[in-house]
Design a protein around this motif. Structure first.
Motif, PDB file in Angstrom:
ATOM      1  N   GLU A  76       0.818  -1.217   0.000  1.00  0.00           N
ATOM      2  CA  GLU A  76       0.000   0.000   0.000  1.00  0.00           C
ATOM      3  C   GLU A  76       0.852   1.268   0.000  1.00  0.00           C
ATOM      4  OE1 GLU A  76      -2.568  -0.398   3.399  1.00  0.00           O
ATOM      5  OE2 GLU A  76      -3.217  -2.389   2.756  1.00  0.00           O
ATOM      6  N   SER A  77       2.173   1.125   0.038  1.00  0.00           N
ATOM      7  CA  SER A  77       3.100   2.264   0.131  1.00  0.00           C
ATOM      8  C   SER A  77       2.721   3.170   1.297  1.00  0.00           C
ATOM      9  CB  SER A  77       3.134   3.054  -1.175  1.00  0.00           C
ATOM     10  OG  SER A  77       3.626   2.266  -2.224  1.00  0.00           O
ATOM     11  N   ASP A  78       2.458   2.548   2.456  1.00  0.00           N
ATOM     12  CA  ASP A  78       1.989   3.282   3.630  1.00  0.00           C
ATOM     13  C   ASP A  78       2.942   3.093   4.814  1.00  0.00           C
ATOM     14  OD1 ASP A  78       0.645   4.504   5.693  1.00  0.00           O
ATOM     15  OD2 ASP A  78      -1.089   3.145   5.652  1.00  0.00           O
ATOM     16  N   PRO A  79       3.889   4.016   5.008  1.00  0.00           N
ATOM     17  CA  PRO A  79       4.820   3.881   6.130  1.00  0.00           C
ATOM     18  C   PRO A  79       4.156   4.050   7.497  1.00  0.00           C
ATOM     19  CG  PRO A  79       5.209   5.948   4.983  1.00  0.00           C
ATOM     20  CD  PRO A  79       4.174   5.198   4.190  1.00  0.00           C
ATOM     21  N   ARG A  80       2.915   4.504   7.535  1.00  0.00           N
ATOM     22  CA  ARG A  80       2.173   4.671   8.796  1.00  0.00           C
ATOM     23  C   ARG A  80       1.116   3.577   8.970  1.00  0.00           C
ATOM     24  NH1 ARG A  80       4.770   7.719  12.183  1.00  0.00           N
ATOM     25  NH2 ARG A  80       5.582   9.583  11.236  1.00  0.00           N
ATOM     26  N   HIS A  81       1.252   2.493   8.239  1.00  0.00           N
ATOM     27  CA  HIS A  81       0.284   1.396   8.323  1.00  0.00           C
ATOM     28  C   HIS A  81       0.108   1.015   9.793  1.00  0.00           C
ATOM     29  CE1 HIS A  81      -1.569  -2.524   7.729  1.00  0.00           C
ATOM     30  NE2 HIS A  81      -1.819  -2.163   6.482  1.00  0.00           N
ATOM     31  N   PRO A  82      -1.135   0.923  10.285  1.00  0.00           N
ATOM     32  CA  PRO A  82      -1.371   0.698  11.717  1.00  0.00           C
ATOM     33  C   PRO A  82      -0.820  -0.617  12.265  1.00  0.00           C
ATOM     34  CG  PRO A  82      -3.426   0.592  10.477  1.00  0.00           C
ATOM     35  CD  PRO A  82      -2.378   1.070   9.528  1.00  0.00           C
ATOM     36  N   GLU A  83      -0.690  -1.631  11.451  1.00  0.00           N
ATOM     37  CA  GLU A  83      -0.192  -2.920  11.939  1.00  0.00           C
ATOM     38  C   GLU A  83       1.308  -2.897  12.241  1.00  0.00           C
ATOM     39  OE1 GLU A  83      -2.039  -6.057  12.502  1.00  0.00           O
ATOM     40  OE2 GLU A  83      -3.426  -4.366  12.700  1.00  0.00           O
ATOM     41  N   LEU A  84       2.031  -1.932  11.691  1.00  0.00           N
ATOM     42  CA  LEU A  84       3.480  -1.886  11.922  1.00  0.00           C
ATOM     43  C   LEU A  84       3.802  -1.751  13.407  1.00  0.00           C
ATOM     44  CD1 LEU A  84       4.703   0.306   8.922  1.00  0.00           C
ATOM     45  CD2 LEU A  84       4.936  -2.173   9.206  1.00  0.00           C
ATOM     46  N   THR A  85       3.115  -0.857  14.109  1.00  0.00           N
ATOM     47  CA  THR A  85       3.426  -0.655  15.533  1.00  0.00           C
ATOM     48  C   THR A  85       2.953  -1.814  16.394  1.00  0.00           C
ATOM     49  OG1 THR A  85       1.404   0.644  15.834  1.00  0.00           O
ATOM     50  CG2 THR A  85       3.458   1.863  15.428  1.00  0.00           C
ATOM     51  N   ARG A  86       2.085  -2.641  15.861  1.00  0.00           N
ATOM     52  CA  ARG A  86       1.617  -3.808  16.608  1.00  0.00           C
ATOM     53  C   ARG A  86       2.702  -4.886  16.700  1.00  0.00           C
ATOM     54  NH1 ARG A  86      -3.706  -7.419  15.134  1.00  0.00           N
ATOM     55  NH2 ARG A  86      -3.509  -8.840  16.893  1.00  0.00           N
ATOM     56  N   TYR A  87       3.527  -4.995  15.656  1.00  0.00           N
ATOM     57  CA  TYR A  87       4.510  -6.078  15.596  1.00  0.00           C
ATOM     58  C   TYR A  87       5.970  -5.631  15.582  1.00  0.00           C
ATOM     59  CZ  TYR A  87       0.430  -8.857  14.521  1.00  0.00           C
ATOM     60  OH  TYR A  87      -0.791  -9.467  14.586  1.00  0.00           O
ATOM     61  N   LEU A  88       6.227  -4.338  15.380  1.00  0.00           N
ATOM     62  CA  LEU A  88       7.599  -3.846  15.305  1.00  0.00           C
ATOM     63  C   LEU A  88       7.873  -2.837  16.404  1.00  0.00           C
ATOM     64  CD1 LEU A  88       6.840  -4.486  12.141  1.00  0.00           C
ATOM     65  CD2 LEU A  88       8.978  -3.326  11.776  1.00  0.00           C
ATOM     66  N   GLY A  89       9.117  -2.814  16.870  1.00  0.00           N
ATOM     67  CA  GLY A  89       9.600  -1.818  17.811  1.00  0.00           C
ATOM     68  C   GLY A  89      10.852  -1.182  17.233  1.00  0.00           C
ATOM     69  N   ASP A  90      11.243  -0.074  17.792  1.00  0.00           N
ATOM     70  CA  ASP A  90      12.448   0.602  17.308  1.00  0.00           C
ATOM     71  C   ASP A  90      13.699  -0.113  17.781  1.00  0.00           C
ATOM     72  OD1 ASP A  90      11.957   2.702  15.558  1.00  0.00           O
ATOM     73  OD2 ASP A  90      11.026   3.866  17.166  1.00  0.00           O
ATOM     74  N   PRO A  91      14.736  -0.073  16.995  1.00  0.00           N
ATOM     75  CA  PRO A  91      14.975   0.770  15.829  1.00  0.00           C
ATOM     76  C   PRO A  91      14.437   0.199  14.506  1.00  0.00           C
ATOM     77  CG  PRO A  91      16.986  -0.390  16.354  1.00  0.00           C
ATOM     78  CD  PRO A  91      15.975  -0.768  17.428  1.00  0.00           C
TER      79      PRO A  91
END
Length: 189
Positions: A76-91
């Motif tokens: 979707e070319s969406d760097p703010r996709h809501p599922e990203l923060t559900r499964y990824l942490g920084d860095p």
């Protein structure tokens, strides 16, 4: 000239799922999952086999979610996709977002199939935060970086079968997130 610059960048975009680009982006600060505290020995040194198995399963579920969320965000070319923060942490979260944003800015997106075969290589529940190391044989031969306007494959974005590693960390909210990852394209599997 722009196409040549994009080809050079596309090499870094090839394995967005496993590595992402280098960190650092301008603009507003990204939303990030709570950062885990630095690792230190835990007061409880005894870990049951059931606790270790539960950690393995939770970490592998987080890893599968990370791959799915990254594929969806890339498609979707969406760097703010809501599922990203559900499964990824920084860095890793920031690196993945930057890579997706760079692809979008260059008129590209990810499409196709990514094949994964992860295994847990170590479980460290005695540290705070707890971590699980994962090793994967990623097959990106069917996962392509294509131009958004015509769906043609971006030159230099050929996939491969290679080793990838990731770290799952248990965050203060009790959830496991993938916060580190690396693609080892020089190590076929």
């Amino acid at each position: 000239m722009r196409a040549r610059q994009f080809r050079r960048r596309s090499a870094g975009l090839v394995v967005i799922v496993a590595v992402g680009a280098t960190a650092g982006c301008g603009g507003a600060a990204p939303e990030v999952a709570d950062a885990p505290p630095p690792a230190r020995p835990s007061a409880t040194a005894t870990v049951s086999a059931a606790d270790e198995e539960a950690a393995r399963e939770a970490a592998l579920a987080a890893y599968a979610g990370y791959l799915d969320a990254t594929r969806a965000a890339s498609r979707e070319s969406d760097p703010r996709h809501p599922e990203l923060t559900r499964y990824l942490g920084d860095p890793l979260l920031t690196r993945v977002r930057v890579t997706i944003r760079q692809a979008k800015e260059n008129g590209a997106m990810r499409t196709g199939k990514l094949v994964s075969d992860p295994t847990v290589t170590s479980v460290s529940l005695e540290t705070d935060p707890a971590t699980v190391e994962i090793q994967d044989c990623l097959d990106t031969t069917g996962y392509r970086l294509v131009y958004t306007h015509n769906k043609k494959v971006v030159p230099g974005s050929r996939g491969s079968r290679h080793l990838a590693t990731a770290t799952a960390t248990r965050y203060p909210d009790g959830k496991w997130r993938i916060n580190a990852g690396a693609a080892h394209q020089d190590q076929p599997c």
